[in-house]
Design a protein around this motif. Structure first.
Motif, PDB file in Angstrom:
ATOM      1  N   UNK A   9      73.232  18.924  -3.537  1.00 43.13           N
ATOM      2  CA  UNK A   9      72.681  20.237  -3.699  1.00 43.13           C
ATOM      3  C   UNK A   9      73.962  21.005  -4.298  1.00 43.13           C
ATOM      4  N   UNK A  10      75.264  21.100  -3.699  1.00 44.29           N
ATOM      5  CA  UNK A  10      76.332  21.685  -4.173  1.00 44.29           C
ATOM      6  C   UNK A  10      76.799  21.526  -5.357  1.00 44.29           C
ATOM      7  N   UNK A  11      76.718  20.224  -5.852  1.00 45.58           N
ATOM      8  CA  UNK A  11      76.936  19.554  -7.092  1.00 45.58           C
ATOM      9  C   UNK A  11      75.955  20.155  -8.261  1.00 45.58           C
ATOM     10  N   UNK A  12      74.653  20.277  -7.857  1.00 44.65           N
ATOM     11  CA  UNK A  12      73.604  20.709  -8.851  1.00 44.65           C
ATOM     12  C   UNK A  12      73.798  22.149  -9.202  1.00 44.65           C
ATOM     13  N   UNK A  13      73.930  23.048  -7.895  1.00 47.08           N
ATOM     14  CA  UNK A  13      74.463  24.458  -8.233  1.00 47.08           C
ATOM     15  C   UNK A  13      75.572  24.652  -9.172  1.00 47.08           C
ATOM     16  N   UNK A  14      76.676  23.942  -8.742  1.00 44.26           N
ATOM     17  CA  UNK A  14      77.842  24.047  -9.666  1.00 44.26           C
ATOM     18  C   UNK A  14      77.686  23.672 -11.089  1.00 44.26           C
ATOM     19  N   UNK A  15      77.288  22.523 -11.161  1.00 43.74           N
ATOM     20  CA  UNK A  15      77.118  22.143 -12.515  1.00 43.74           C
ATOM     21  C   UNK A  15      76.143  22.862 -13.439  1.00 43.74           C
ATOM     22  N   UNK A  16      75.051  23.488 -12.861  1.00 43.70           N
ATOM     23  CA  UNK A  16      73.917  24.153 -13.648  1.00 43.70           C
ATOM     24  C   UNK A  16      74.641  25.679 -13.993  1.00 43.70           C
ATOM     25  N   UNK A  17      75.349  26.332 -13.086  1.00 44.68           N
ATOM     26  CA  UNK A  17      75.857  27.401 -13.445  1.00 44.68           C
ATOM     27  C   UNK A  17      77.037  27.208 -14.495  1.00 44.68           C
ATOM     28  N   UNK A  18      77.735  26.149 -14.343  1.00 40.21           N
ATOM     29  CA  UNK A  18      78.827  26.109 -15.213  1.00 40.21           C
ATOM     30  C   UNK A  18      78.118  25.507 -16.616  1.00 40.21           C
ATOM     31  N   UNK A  65      63.358  19.464  -7.311  1.00 40.31           N
ATOM     32  CA  UNK A  65      63.870  19.920  -6.106  1.00 40.31           C
ATOM     33  C   UNK A  65      62.923  20.191  -4.825  1.00 40.31           C
ATOM     34  N   UNK A  66      61.813  20.747  -5.546  1.00 40.06           N
ATOM     35  CA  UNK A  66      60.715  20.815  -4.325  1.00 40.06           C
ATOM     36  C   UNK A  66      60.262  19.462  -3.459  1.00 40.06           C
ATOM     37  N   UNK A  67      60.319  18.519  -4.281  1.00 38.24           N
ATOM     38  CA  UNK A  67      59.856  16.835  -3.823  1.00 38.24           C
ATOM     39  C   UNK A  67      61.460  16.507  -3.260  1.00 38.24           C
ATOM     40  N   UNK A  68      62.541  17.143  -3.306  1.00 38.64           N
ATOM     41  CA  UNK A  68      63.562  16.552  -2.755  1.00 38.64           C
ATOM     42  C   UNK A  68      64.634  15.462  -3.521  1.00 38.64           C
ATOM     43  N   UNK A  69      63.927  15.388  -4.961  1.00 37.20           N
ATOM     44  CA  UNK A  69      64.565  14.470  -5.618  1.00 37.20           C
ATOM     45  C   UNK A  69      65.913  14.942  -6.160  1.00 37.20           C
ATOM     46  N   UNK A  70      66.868  14.980  -5.150  1.00 35.10           N
ATOM     47  CA  UNK A  70      68.057  15.349  -5.570  1.00 35.10           C
ATOM     48  C   UNK A  70      69.093  14.571  -6.491  1.00 35.10           C
ATOM     49  N   UNK A  71      69.181  13.271  -6.307  1.00 38.80           N
ATOM     50  CA  UNK A  71      69.593  12.529  -7.279  1.00 38.80           C
ATOM     51  C   UNK A  71      69.401  12.849  -8.843  1.00 38.80           C
ATOM     52  N   UNK A  72      68.259  12.894  -8.892  1.00 36.17           N
ATOM     53  CA  UNK A  72      67.610  13.106 -10.301  1.00 36.17           C
ATOM     54  C   UNK A  72      67.886  14.697 -10.907  1.00 36.17           C
ATOM     55  N   UNK A  73      67.968  15.426  -9.967  1.00 36.95           N
ATOM     56  CA  UNK A  73      68.220  16.911 -10.388  1.00 36.95           C
ATOM     57  C   UNK A  73      69.655  16.986 -10.584  1.00 36.95           C
ATOM     58  N   UNK A  74      70.473  16.302 -10.089  1.00 36.28           N
ATOM     59  CA  UNK A  74      71.825  16.037 -10.248  1.00 36.28           C
ATOM     60  C   UNK A  74      72.206  15.526 -11.646  1.00 36.28           C
ATOM     61  N   UNK A  75      71.338  14.781 -11.896  1.00 35.95           N
ATOM     62  CA  UNK A  75      71.760  14.058 -13.327  1.00 35.95           C
ATOM     63  C   UNK A  75      71.120  14.772 -14.295  1.00 35.95           C
ATOM     64  N   UNK A  76      70.133  15.665 -14.199  1.00 35.07           N
ATOM     65  CA  UNK A  76      69.613  16.497 -15.096  1.00 35.07           C
ATOM     66  C   UNK A  76      70.741  17.698 -15.290  1.00 35.07           C
ATOM     67  N   UNK A 110      67.505  17.698 -25.085  1.00 36.47           N
ATOM     68  CA  UNK A 110      67.642  16.420 -24.136  1.00 36.47           C
ATOM     69  C   UNK A 110      67.440  16.435 -22.797  1.00 36.47           C
ATOM     70  N   UNK A 111      68.068  17.575 -22.074  1.00 37.97           N
ATOM     71  CA  UNK A 111      67.748  17.728 -20.776  1.00 37.97           C
ATOM     72  C   UNK A 111      66.460  17.823 -20.306  1.00 37.97           C
TER      73      UNK A 111
END
Length: 469
Positions: free
Chosen positions: A231-240, A385-396, A429-430
Motif C-alpha cells: 500500500x505504501x508503494x502504491x501510494x508513492x508510485x501513483x502520486x509520483x 483495492x476494494x478486493x485487496x488485490x494489492x500486488x495487481x494494484x502495485x503493478x498497475x 496501457x495502464x
C-alpha cells in the motif's frame, strides 16, 4: 470507507430532490474538496489581477501553489493508503475514538520527516521570506487536509466537513482581494494560504467534535507499514506518476526559470490543469455509486462467506457484484463521456476564457483525453483495492509511473505536435492492464477469496489420527 457509505445511502433514500443534492454535494467535497477550493481561488485571483499583476507574477504564484501541492501529495503518498487501511479496520472494530490521535500522529510524523526537505527547497527562492514561509505553510496545510479527509470520510455529520470548505472559501476570497491590493503578488498568495489554513483548522475541529480527543498521539497505524508494504508503494508510485510528466516538462527546454529553484512550462501546465478539471464528474459520480450500490453487493458476498453459505449462494452474490460494477461503470462512462466530449468541442472557448493562445489547443484536447483515461485508471485501481488485490494494484501504478516518464520524455523529443501524448498513452496501457486484472480477479473471485485465507495446519491426535480443522 463504510461510514460515508452508510451516510450516503441514508441521504439517497430520501424521496425529495434535496436529499439527492446533499448526497452529491457531500460526495463532491469528500472526493475533490481541496481541488475545487484551489480551482475557485486560482480563477478568482486570475480574474481580479489581470490589470494589477504581470503574467510572470501570476505564473510565479501559480507555480508556488503547484509545487506545494505536488510535494504534499508525493510525501503523503506512502502513508496515505496505509493510514486509510488502518482507519477502515478501526472503524470496523468500532474504535473510532482513536481517530483524532491517529491523525495528529500521522500529521506530525509526515511534517517531521518531509518538512525540513521542503523547507530547504522553498528557502532557496529569491523571493521575500514572507512568500517562502507561506509556500512552506501551504505545503504543511495541504498535508493536513489530505490526512484529515481520510478520517472524516467516516464522519456521520457531513455538514461539519461541508462547512469547513465554505468557511475557508469565504475567508480566502476577501483576504486575497484586500491583501493583494495592498501587497501585490505576495498579498494575493497570503490570502490564498490563509483560506487554506482556515479550512484545515475547521477540518481538525470537525474531527475532534466527531470522534473526540482522548490522547495526544496514537502511533499504532505505523505497524500497518509492516503488514501492508505494498500500500505504501502504491501510494508513492501513483502520486509520483501523476507528477512525473510535469517535472519532465519543467526540466526540458520548454521550461522557463521563474526563480532559482522554480521552473514552469506555460504551454503544458495550464492546459493540463484545465483538462483535469473535466474529470471531476466521473470521480464524484463513481464515488457515490461505489459507496452505495456496489458496497451493498460487496458486503453481501462476504457476509455469505462468514455465514458459510453454499456455493450457489456465493455464485449469485458474485454475479451481483459483477452486474453492479458493469452497470455503474457504464453509467460513469456515459456521464464522463458527455462531459469530456463537451470539453473537447468547447476547447477553443475554454482557452479564450482562460486567456490562453490558440497554440495550447492541441495540448488541452490531448489532456482532456488523457484525463478521461486516467479517471478510468483511478477507478479500476480503487476497485482492485476494494478486493485487496494489492500486488495487481502495485503493478498497475508502477506501470503508470514508468510509462508516463518514458512516453513523456519521448513526446518532448518529438516536439509540440506530440505534447500530451505521453500521459495519454501511459494511461491507455495502464487502464488496459487494470481491466485485465479486474476481469480475471472477478472471474475467479471465489478462488482468490479462499486461497488467500490463512488455514491452520492439521494436527495429529494422541491416537495418531488427523484432527479436523
Amino acid at each position: 470507507m463504510a461510514g460515508i457509505g452508510f451516510k450516503l445511502q441514508k441521504l439517497l433514500s430520501g424521496d425529495d430532490y434535496t436529499s439527492a443534492v446533499k448526497a452529491f454535494g457531500f460526495s463532491t467535497l469528500i472526493t475533490a474538496g481541496p481541488f475545487l477550493l484551489t480551482i475557485i481561488l486560482v480563477v478568482f485571483v486570475q480574474t481580479i489581477t489581470r490589470e494589477t499583476l504581470t503574467d510572470r507574477s501570476m505564473a510565479y504564484m501559480q507555480s508556488l501553489i503547484t509545487y506545494a501541492f505536488a510535494f504534499s501529495l508525493m510525501t503523503v503518498g506512502p502513508s496515505y493508503l496505509v493510514l486509510t487501511r488502518y482507519t477502515a479496520d478501526e472503524f470496523y472494530r468500532g474504535h473510532v475514538t482513536s481517530f483524532t490521535a491517529s491523525f495528529f500522529s500521522a500529521y506530525s510524523i509526515n511534517l517531521l520527516v518531509w518538512g525540513p526537505l521542503v523547507f530547504w527547497f522553498f528557502s532557496g527562492l529569491t523571493a521575500d521570506w514572507s512568500i517562502k514561509l507561506n509556500a512552506f505553510l501551504l505545503f504543511a496545510i495541504a498535508v493536513g487536509m489530505w490526512l484529515s479527509m481520510i478520517f472524516l470520510s467516516a464522519a456521520q455529520n457531513y455538514w461539519l466537513v461541508s462547512r469547513a470548505f465554505l468557511i475557508g472559501l469565504a475567508v480566502s476570497l476577501p483576504a486575497s482581494y484586500f491583501l493583494g491590493r495592498a501587497q501585490g503578488m505576495g498579498g494575493y498568495f497570503a490570502g490564498f494560504v490563509a483560506g487554506q489554513a482556515v479550512v484545515l483548522l475547521n477540518l481538525i475541529g470537525a474531527l475532534i467534535r466527531e470522534f473526540g480527543y482522548w490522547e495526544p498521539r496514537d502511533h499504532n497505524w505505523l505497524g500497518y507499514f509492516r503488514l501492508y508494504p505494498r500500500l505504501a508503494g502504491i501510494g508513492l508510485l501513483y502520486n509520483v506518476g501523476i507528477w512525473v510528466d510535469k517535472f519532465l516538462f519543467w526540466a526540458s527546454a520548454e521550461g522557463d526559470w521563474l526563480d532559482a529553484r522554480l521552473r514552469y512550462c506555460s504551454i503544458y501546465d495550464t492546459p493540463m490543469f484545465l483538462a483535469y478539471m473535466s474529470i471531476l464528474p466521473a470521480l464524484v459520480y463513481f464515488f457515490l455509486l461505489v459507496e452505495t450500490d456496489f458496497f451493498g453487493k460487496y458486503h453481501d458476498y462476504y457476509v455469505a462467506i462468514s455465514r458459510q453459505e453454499g456455493y450457489s449462494v456465493l455464485e449469485r452474490r458474485r454475479q451481483s457484484i459483477i452486474g453492479s460494477l458493469r452497470l455503474n461503470l457504464t453509467r460513469v462512462l456515459l456521464v464522463q463521456g458527455l462531459f469530456s466530449g463537451a470539453a473537447l468541442l468547447t476547447a477553443p472557448w475554454i482557452l479564450q476564457a482562460a486567456g490562453l493562445p490558440i497554440i495550447h489547443l492541441s495540448v488541452l484536447r490531448l489532456g482532456i483525453y488523457s484525463a478521461f483515461l486516467q479517471a478510468g485508471t483511478m477507478i479500476i485501481m480503487n476497485i482492485l483495492l476494494y478486493f485487496d488485490h494489492q500486488p495487481e494494484a502495485l503493478k498497475v501504478t508502477g506501470l503508470f509511473c514508468l510509462l508516463n516518464a518514458l512516453f513523456t520524455e519521448a513526446s518532448i523529443r518529438l516536439g509540440l505536435v506530440a505534447y500530451g501524448y505521453g500521459v495519454g498513452l501511459a494511461c491507455l496501457f495502464t487502464l488496459a492492464l487494470g481491466l485485465y486484472y479486474l476481469n480475471e480477479r472477478l472471474r475467479l473471485l471465489h478462488y482468490w477469496t479462499f486461497t488467500r485465507q490463512a488455514f491452520p495446519e492439521p494436527t495429529l491426535s494422541d491416537e495418531g489420527e488427523l484432527e479436523p480443522l
